[in-house]
Design a protein around this motif. Structure first.
Motif, PDB file in Angstrom:
ATOM      1  N   GLU A 107       4.497   2.952  -3.795  1.00 38.58           N
ATOM      2  CA  GLU A 107       3.134   2.686  -3.790  1.00 38.58           C
ATOM      3  C   GLU A 107       2.955   1.690  -4.781  1.00 38.58           C
ATOM      4  O   GLU A 107       1.796   1.241  -4.814  1.00 38.58           O
ATOM      5  N   ARG A 135       6.623   2.540   4.237  1.00 38.07           N
ATOM      6  CA  ARG A 135       6.341   2.408   5.420  1.00 38.07           C
ATOM      7  C   ARG A 135       7.743   2.441   6.428  1.00 38.07           C
ATOM      8  O   ARG A 135       8.637   2.090   6.048  1.00 38.07           O
ATOM      9  N   HIS A 148       3.172   5.540   7.926  1.00 38.12           N
ATOM     10  CA  HIS A 148       2.839   5.337   6.596  1.00 38.12           C
ATOM     11  C   HIS A 148       3.143   6.725   5.618  1.00 38.12           C
ATOM     12  O   HIS A 148       3.086   7.690   6.174  1.00 38.12           O
ATOM     13  N   ASP A 149       3.057   6.432   4.336  1.00 37.28           N
ATOM     14  CA  ASP A 149       3.138   7.568   3.461  1.00 37.28           C
ATOM     15  C   ASP A 149       1.739   8.225   3.328  1.00 37.28           C
ATOM     16  O   ASP A 149       0.850   7.611   2.987  1.00 37.28           O
ATOM     17  N   SER A 343       2.441  -4.595   9.414  1.00 38.26           N
ATOM     18  CA  SER A 343       2.407  -3.827   8.092  1.00 38.26           C
ATOM     19  C   SER A 343       1.479  -4.018   7.137  1.00 38.26           C
ATOM     20  O   SER A 343       0.882  -3.303   6.809  1.00 38.26           O
ATOM     21  N   ASP A 346      -1.719  -2.222   8.452  1.00 36.11           N
ATOM     22  CA  ASP A 346      -1.764  -0.792   8.111  1.00 36.11           C
ATOM     23  C   ASP A 346      -2.066  -0.786   6.641  1.00 36.11           C
ATOM     24  O   ASP A 346      -2.791   0.173   6.269  1.00 36.11           O
ATOM     25  N   ARG A 347      -1.598  -1.724   5.905  1.00 31.35           N
ATOM     26  CA  ARG A 347      -1.834  -1.513   4.342  1.00 31.35           C
ATOM     27  C   ARG A 347      -3.278  -1.724   4.127  1.00 31.35           C
ATOM     28  O   ARG A 347      -4.235  -1.127   3.171  1.00 31.35           O
ATOM     29  N   GLN A 350      -5.597   1.109   4.985  1.00 33.26           N
ATOM     30  CA  GLN A 350      -5.294   2.229   3.711  1.00 33.26           C
ATOM     31  C   GLN A 350      -6.145   1.694   2.522  1.00 33.26           C
ATOM     32  O   GLN A 350      -6.849   2.386   1.727  1.00 33.26           O
TER      33      GLN A 350
END
Length: 411
Positions: A107, A135, A148-149, A343, A346-347, A350
């Protein structure tokens, strides 16, 4: 989209999906033109074993060996479970294994160039897995999916009140709140969210998300629910609200409205994540006023301030029903490499969820995120497009909690 060097394709990677494989865009009205599919890869047109309203078999008792079932009999469910253990990507002894699916230190990686450098590819069970910090990207049946986490956002909120423990093949995490409440999250060894609940001081526990009621984990493409596009009978600007210029009342209405067509059955969170026409049953708010720098997924303070209206609407909805769940979806335009776009989207989704909690006190357990990259383009262009670089917010409570009594755990 993020221009830059392309990700090296895996051996045998096709140049694009088969013609006609692109599903209709989630926000498209019936009959509207769709992306041509040359780069805009989406969910498979067909999904083996994906049956609307029939998420899967019941979960088997944990710890029972194949020859030690309660009735002493071996059946195909045992064989399926054992096969999945052998063939799953993130299991002890397999390449790239990480307990819980992710490394906690991932992270802290905020430099996207480093994320690219740290990517590693593995092949298991006929699928290609791309592991990068925080990821796992799966290339399966000519489509890309990302996981994802699930705990990263919670660790970012308050590391002093966050802790985790291993229980067999699962990781259980706790976020303690002032007043004695706890947010409890359970993930499996692939990092897949199984369950998230709110535990009170008196011992009561309310399940917010139960992603495991549908049975054992399946390959991602089997969670795609194939449905016809919904028949939209409300004005387009009420079905998909353009956040720029919309007032709080309009946003709140879109985020609390019932499904636009009746929902049959109850679905898992994974089915909602990976099924565009299932998500299209709910109204949404498109936010294309948040501009990220190229190759960045950080929301700057001036950009964060623009989220105040939607934060107020979400908070009001949660006050009225503490079990509401909102999906924050990230999208890019078609410029750049597929994996990069997936990627980054998705980030970015978040990051928006984190800002909503840190700056506007939106309860984190009521939010979940998913990136789709350049899939489901809003404007059918392969060039730069601000409208395609967007974050979409929609309420998914009726999809994942259908038939549940309010305030009670799923049955």
């Amino acid at each position: 989209g993020v221009p830059g060097r392309p990700v090296q394709p895996a051996p045998g990677q096709p140049g694009g999906p088969p013609a006609g494989a692109q599903p209709p865009a989630p926000n498209a009205q019936p009959g509207a033109p769709q992306p041509d599919g040359t780069r805009n890869q989406g969910a498979p047109a067909t999904a083996p074993n994906a049956q609307p309203g029939v998420p899967g078999r019941p979960v088997e008792p944990q710890g029972a060996a194949p020859d030690q079932r309660p009735n002493g009999r071996f059946d195909e469910r045992d064989r399926d479970r054992d096969r999945d253990r052998r063939d799953s990507f993130n299991t002890p002894g397999r390449p790239g294994y990480v307990p819980g699916g992710f490394r906690q230190e991932d992270e802290d990686v905020r430099d996207y160039e480093r994320i690219r450098r740290d990517r590693r590819e593995f092949s298991e069970g006929g699928r290609t897995y791309i592991r990068e910090p925080g990821r796992i990207i799966v290339r399966d049946r000519d489509g890309y999916f990302i996981r994802h986490d699930e705990n990263e956002r919670f660790r970012d909120l308050d590391r002093g009140r966050y802790r985790s423990e291993r229980r067999g093949s699962e990781t259980v995490t706790y976020l303690d709140r002032p007043g004695g409440e706890q947010i409890v999250t359970v993930v499996d060894d692939d990092g897949r969210l199984l369950r998230r609940s709110r535990r009170f001081r008196d011992g009561r526990e309310v399940v917010i998300i139960d992603n495991a009621f549908g049975g054992r984990p399946r390959p991602i493409y089997e969670d795609v629910v194939v449905l016809p596009p919904p028949d939209i009978r409300i004005p387009r600007d009420r079905y998909v609200v353009d956040y720029e210029g919309a007032d709080e009342r309009t946003v709140y209405e879109a985020l609390t409205a019932p499904p636009v067509v009746p929902i049959e059955g109850r679905y898992t969170l994974d089915q909602v994540r990976y099924s565009p026409q299932l998500r299209a049953r709910m109204r949404s708010v498109d936010i294309d006023t948040i501009n990220f720098d190229t190759g960045s997924f950080t929301v700057t303070p001036d950009q964060a301030a623009r989220l105040s209206t939607i934060a107020q609407a979400i908070n009001q909805a949660i006050r009225n029903n503490p079990q509401e769940v909102f999906l924050i979806e990230g999208y890019t335009d078609a410029v750049g490499a597929d994996v990069d776009n997936l990627s980054l989207s998705d980030r970015r989704a978040q990051s928006v969820a984190t800002v909503l909690t840190q700056q506007f006190q939106v309860p984190p357990e009521n939010l979940t995120t998913q990136g789709y990259g350049e899939q489901y383009l809003k404007v059918n262009t392969q060039g730069p497009s601000r409208e395609n670089r967007r974050v979409t917010v929609r309420r998914i409570t009726p999809l994942i909690q259908q038939g549940q009594a309010q305030g009670e755990p799923p049955r």
